[in-house]
Design a protein around this motif. Structure first.
Motif, PDB file in Angstrom:
ATOM      1  N   CYS A 135       0.980  -1.159  -0.069  1.00  0.00           N
ATOM      2  CA  CYS A 135      -0.046   0.040  -0.068  1.00  0.00           C
ATOM      3  C   CYS A 135       1.025   1.299   0.074  1.00  0.00           C
ATOM      4  N   ILE A 136       0.618   2.313  -0.720  1.00  0.00           N
ATOM      5  CA  ILE A 136       1.091   3.545  -0.603  1.00  0.00           C
ATOM      6  C   ILE A 136      -0.208   4.438  -0.792  1.00  0.00           C
ATOM      7  N   ASP A 137       0.082   5.570   0.340  1.00  0.00           N
ATOM      8  CA  ASP A 137      -0.901   6.535   0.527  1.00  0.00           C
ATOM      9  C   ASP A 137      -0.439   7.937   0.450  1.00  0.00           C
ATOM     10  N   PHE A 138      -0.951   8.945   0.098  1.00  0.00           N
ATOM     11  CA  PHE A 138      -0.324  10.338   0.202  1.00  0.00           C
ATOM     12  C   PHE A 138      -1.280  11.200   0.959  1.00  0.00           C
ATOM     13  N   SER A 139      -0.717  11.817   1.953  1.00  0.00           N
ATOM     14  CA  SER A 139      -1.288  12.584   2.668  1.00  0.00           C
ATOM     15  C   SER A 139      -2.257  13.725   2.104  1.00  0.00           C
ATOM     16  N   TYR A 186       1.902  16.877   1.155  1.00  0.00           N
ATOM     17  CA  TYR A 186       1.665  15.597   0.747  1.00  0.00           C
ATOM     18  C   TYR A 186       2.798  14.472   0.774  1.00  0.00           C
ATOM     19  N   ASN A 187       3.188  14.571   2.024  1.00  0.00           N
ATOM     20  CA  ASN A 187       3.959  13.379   2.318  1.00  0.00           C
ATOM     21  C   ASN A 187       3.445  12.014   2.039  1.00  0.00           C
ATOM     22  N   TYR A 188       4.093  10.936   2.011  1.00  0.00           N
ATOM     23  CA  TYR A 188       3.411   9.705   1.584  1.00  0.00           C
ATOM     24  C   TYR A 188       3.836   8.426   2.624  1.00  0.00           C
ATOM     25  N   ALA A 189       2.932   7.522   2.970  1.00  0.00           N
ATOM     26  CA  ALA A 189       3.196   6.414   3.981  1.00  0.00           C
ATOM     27  C   ALA A 189       3.167   5.349   2.888  1.00  0.00           C
ATOM     28  N   VAL A 190       4.077   4.395   3.181  1.00  0.00           N
ATOM     29  CA  VAL A 190       4.516   3.433   2.395  1.00  0.00           C
ATOM     30  C   VAL A 190       4.171   2.116   3.292  1.00  0.00           C
ATOM     31  N   THR A 191       3.403   1.124   3.203  1.00  0.00           N
ATOM     32  CA  THR A 191       3.245  -0.189   3.958  1.00  0.00           C
ATOM     33  C   THR A 191       3.986  -1.379   3.346  1.00  0.00           C
ATOM     34  N   THR A 193      -3.965  -5.104  -9.462  1.00  0.00           N
ATOM     35  CA  THR A 193      -3.758  -5.172  -8.107  1.00  0.00           C
ATOM     36  C   THR A 193      -4.193  -3.851  -7.302  1.00  0.00           C
ATOM     37  N   SER A 194      -3.954  -2.910  -8.149  1.00  0.00           N
ATOM     38  CA  SER A 194      -4.364  -1.412  -7.471  1.00  0.00           C
ATOM     39  C   SER A 194      -4.978  -0.571  -8.430  1.00  0.00           C
ATOM     40  N   LEU A 195      -5.656   0.413  -7.850  1.00  0.00           N
ATOM     41  CA  LEU A 195      -6.294   1.594  -8.559  1.00  0.00           C
ATOM     42  C   LEU A 195      -5.909   2.717  -7.887  1.00  0.00           C
ATOM     43  N   ALA A 196      -6.080   3.858  -8.752  1.00  0.00           N
ATOM     44  CA  ALA A 196      -5.838   5.310  -8.140  1.00  0.00           C
ATOM     45  C   ALA A 196      -6.183   6.224  -9.453  1.00  0.00           C
ATOM     46  N   VAL A 197      -6.724   7.305  -8.790  1.00  0.00           N
ATOM     47  CA  VAL A 197      -7.312   8.360  -9.656  1.00  0.00           C
ATOM     48  C   VAL A 197      -6.406   9.608  -9.421  1.00  0.00           C
ATOM     49  N   ALA A 198      -6.044  10.171 -10.839  1.00  0.00           N
ATOM     50  CA  ALA A 198      -4.972  11.453 -10.924  1.00  0.00           C
ATOM     51  C   ALA A 198      -5.992  12.559 -11.037  1.00  0.00           C
ATOM     52  N   PRO A 199      -5.509  13.410 -10.095  1.00  0.00           N
ATOM     53  CA  PRO A 199      -6.618  14.600  -9.952  1.00  0.00           C
ATOM     54  C   PRO A 199      -5.920  15.706 -11.233  1.00  0.00           C
ATOM     55  N   PRO A 259      10.381  -3.035 -13.683  1.00  0.00           N
ATOM     56  CA  PRO A 259      11.144  -4.331 -13.263  1.00  0.00           C
ATOM     57  C   PRO A 259      10.501  -5.436 -12.732  1.00  0.00           C
ATOM     58  N   SER A 260       9.183  -5.211 -11.852  1.00  0.00           N
ATOM     59  CA  SER A 260       8.690  -6.265 -11.140  1.00  0.00           C
ATOM     60  C   SER A 260       7.353  -6.264 -11.106  1.00  0.00           C
ATOM     61  N   PRO A 261       6.324  -7.115 -10.743  1.00  0.00           N
ATOM     62  CA  PRO A 261       5.046  -7.096 -10.528  1.00  0.00           C
ATOM     63  C   PRO A 261       4.616  -6.055  -9.617  1.00  0.00           C
ATOM     64  N   VAL A 262       3.558  -5.216 -10.121  1.00  0.00           N
ATOM     65  CA  VAL A 262       3.328  -4.121  -9.316  1.00  0.00           C
ATOM     66  C   VAL A 262       2.108  -4.235  -8.361  1.00  0.00           C
ATOM     67  N   LEU A 263       2.251  -3.962  -6.988  1.00  0.00           N
ATOM     68  CA  LEU A 263       1.445  -4.420  -5.834  1.00  0.00           C
ATOM     69  C   LEU A 263       0.395  -3.096  -5.707  1.00  0.00           C
ATOM     70  N   SER A 264       1.118  -1.736  -5.765  1.00  0.00           N
ATOM     71  CA  SER A 264       0.397  -0.794  -5.369  1.00  0.00           C
ATOM     72  C   SER A 264       0.856   0.466  -6.188  1.00  0.00           C
ATOM     73  N   VAL A 265      -0.238   1.426  -6.229  1.00  0.00           N
ATOM     74  CA  VAL A 265       0.094   2.637  -7.256  1.00  0.00           C
ATOM     75  C   VAL A 265      -0.584   3.701  -6.768  1.00  0.00           C
ATOM     76  N   ALA A 266      -0.084   4.877  -6.550  1.00  0.00           N
ATOM     77  CA  ALA A 266      -0.545   6.138  -6.104  1.00  0.00           C
ATOM     78  C   ALA A 266      -0.040   7.405  -6.677  1.00  0.00           C
ATOM     79  N   ILE A 267      -0.782   8.624  -6.614  1.00  0.00           N
ATOM     80  CA  ILE A 267      -0.471   9.759  -7.079  1.00  0.00           C
ATOM     81  C   ILE A 267      -0.673  10.764  -6.141  1.00  0.00           C
ATOM     82  N   SER A 268      -0.060  11.841  -6.144  1.00  0.00           N
ATOM     83  CA  SER A 268       0.118  12.758  -5.084  1.00  0.00           C
ATOM     84  C   SER A 268      -1.176  13.757  -5.527  1.00  0.00           C
ATOM     85  N   PRO A 269      -1.874  14.569  -4.436  1.00  0.00           N
ATOM     86  CA  PRO A 269      -3.127  15.399  -4.665  1.00  0.00           C
ATOM     87  C   PRO A 269      -2.935  16.426  -5.737  1.00  0.00           C
ATOM     88  N   ASN A 270      -1.513  16.840  -5.799  1.00  0.00           N
ATOM     89  CA  ASN A 270      -1.323  17.968  -6.971  1.00  0.00           C
ATOM     90  C   ASN A 270      -0.652  17.225  -8.138  1.00  0.00           C
TER      91      ASN A 270
END
Length: 524
Positions: A47-51, A56-61, A260-266, A304-315
């Motif tokens: 998981c990756i999540d942007f504040s 807009y710091n981001y947390a990585v699990t 594996t993951s979805l995100a919306v680019a604003p 280079p490897s299977p993607v498990l998570s994707v995220a984009i910052s609010p800006n």
């Protein structure tokens, strides 16, 4: 100058369409996410999540670790193992001050990620789930948390009292994803391995809608406005209309392995795309971008490897991708040269050169202007410039014309000249009677371009003719013999390949015809 009767006509070089599509503005925008900063948090990144708030710091699990990265320099500023076991779904609250994390032991914990002392970071601990918790989300109210677990339940928590308010039953398998509707804070979607996505109304604690995805649901996200919902499972992404009672609008099957993951680019900033975009990551190691009008892929990135998570910052300045091999890739958009989220730079003033006789533009002004209907064109007789091969062809010097065409190293010129020679019955004169020195350039050209699909039929015919002419002369020159053998092998291989493709086309045509003739099944 108009052509006069009996005047020599220049050889017309055919124009072929480009082999690849020109790069679009959309593709150029996504290619500007450059200079990836790579990190290794210590395991597969789930998981990756942007504040939601600046900076807009981001947390990585990643496995047992939760890490906080600074969005300015993309460097790690905090790291800890909150549960001493596998952790999942570390996501920020809407004010960016708290982080909620699910654990393998069924606990849901709320942290203050910026607390100096590790013992002071734990704010609340929510117990009730019996199996691992893979999805956690803060409610927009900031005081409630929704969690989904492998015990097939969805639970609603009050973090001020650390009590469970509601238990939502309905799923029959692992619950792995959740999302809150941007149009209503009481409407939530949860995705499960029972192949369904359920829409919940928290006020009544009831499931108001069940969407059958047809595969285990790995990710769910509401599109801007809340009227559309995207679910990912298997190799498909499905788009559902909430306003039409959950009607299926589109199926996007652009990945080869599980999405594996979805995100919306604003939409953010003057250099951003014209509208929000949907981003997907998959085990096929690709990240793809979709526009939301016709749901078409506009950009693809390979990792280079299977993607498990994707995220984009609010800006829309940072694009983060977490991979199965524990690698974190964070790319910054090149339009933002300063700190991420800072004030946009002032546009530079463009200096325009004054148009005087000292500049080249002064002497070519007006050359691009188009004539009007009242203009009169006065033609002047002049010399027609001919290419060397045209000059020799005009004087019936067929062998020299072919040599001049080969010297240009342009496959289109050689192909069109060979066609012209065939029309004039001059191929025998052009190909025959050559010594080793004049034959080698022609042989090298044919070896190089024999597999060009635009000219392969013509070049294979010329190859067969050359082999027939010079077969009796084998053994005179070792270089010519080597090129003739290579040319013969290439011609046989190309002919065999084309035969295989024709057979394959005959096999696929009835399958494609049957697939296109099927009418789409109406969704309930």
């Amino acid at each position: 100058m108009e052509d006069q009767p009996g005047q020599y006509q220049k050889t017309i070089i055919k124009q072929y369409p480009a082999r690849s599509l020109n790069e679009t503005a959309e593709s150029r925008y996504w290619r500007r996410f450059r200079a990836p900063v790579l990190a290794h948090p210590g395991g597969a990144i789930s998981c990756i999540d942007f504040s939601p708030v600046y900076p807009y710091n981001y947390a990585v699990t990643a496995l047992t670790n939760v890490l906080i990265y600074d969005a300015h320099n993309r460097k790690q500023i905090k790291s800890w193992s909150p549960l001493k076991e596998k952790t999942y779904s570390g996501t920020f609250r809407s004010d960016g001050r708290l982080l909620v994390v699910g654990g393998e032991n069924g606990r849901v914990q709320v942290f203050d990620p910026y607390a100096g002392n590790k013992d002071e970071r734990l704010v609340r601990q929510l117990k009730g789930h019996e199996r691992p918790v893979h999805t956690t989300r803060f409610a927009p109210s900031k005081f409630h948390v929704l969690s989904g677990s492998d015990d097939a339940t969805v639970r609603w928590w009050d973090i001020t009292t650390e009590e469970q308010l509601y238990r939502l039953d309905g799923h029959t398998d692992y619950v792995r994803s959740s999302a809150c509707s941007p149009s209503s804070s009481d409407t939530w979607a949860t995705g499960s391995y029972d192949h369904t996505c359920r829409i919940w109304d928290i006020r009544s604690q009831e499931c108001t809608m069940t969407l059958d995805h047809g595969a285990p649901v790995e990710a769910t996200v509401f599109l801007p406005g809340g009227s559309l919902l995207a679910t990912a499972g298997g190799t498909e992404i499905r788009i559902w209309s909430m306003l039409a009672g959950g009607r299926l609008l589109a199926r996007l099957a652009n990945h080869q392995k599980t999405v594996t993951s979805l995100a919306v680019a604003p939409l953010a900033g003057p250099a951003a795309t014209s509208a929000p975009r949907l981003i997907s990551g998959s085990l096929d190691a690709h990240v793809k971008v979709y526009e939301l009008d016709a749901f078409k892929v506009t950009h693809v990135s390979k990792y280079p490897s299977p993607v498990l998570s994707v995220a984009i910052s609010p800006n829309a300045a940072l694009l983060a991708v977490g991979m199965e091999n524990g690698q974190l890739s964070v790319r910054k958009h090149s339009h933002n040269k300063g700190p991420v989220g800072g004030a946009p730079a002032k546009p530079k003033k463009v200096w325009h050169q004054r148009l005087t006789a000292a500049s080249y533009r002064y002497f070519v002004r007006g050359t691009t202007e188009k004539p009007s209907k009242d203009d009169v064109k006065i033609s002047q007789p002049g010399m027609r410039r001919l290419a060397p091969y045209d000059h020799m062809l005009r004087h019936f010097q067929y062998r020299a014309a072919l040599d001049a065409a080969v010297a240009t190293e342009q496959v289109e010129v050689v192909a069109n000249l060979l066609e012209e020679l065939a029309a004039r019955s001059g191929l025998s004169a052009a190909l025959g009677g050559r010594d080793a020195q004049s034959l080698l350039p022609l042989l090298m050209h044919l070896v190089k371009h024999l597999s060009d699909p635009r000219h392969s039929d013509l070049f294979i015919g010329i190859t067969n003719r050359i082999l027939d002419i010079y077969a009796p002369a084998l053994g005179v020159s070792e270089d010519v013999d080597a090129k003739l053998r290579l040319l013969r092998e290439r011609a046989m291989l190309e002919a065999k390949l084309q035969t295989s493709l024709v057979k394959l086309q005959g096999t696929l045509e009835p399958i494609l015809h049957a697939a296109l003739s099927q009418q789409p099944v109406a969704e309930e």
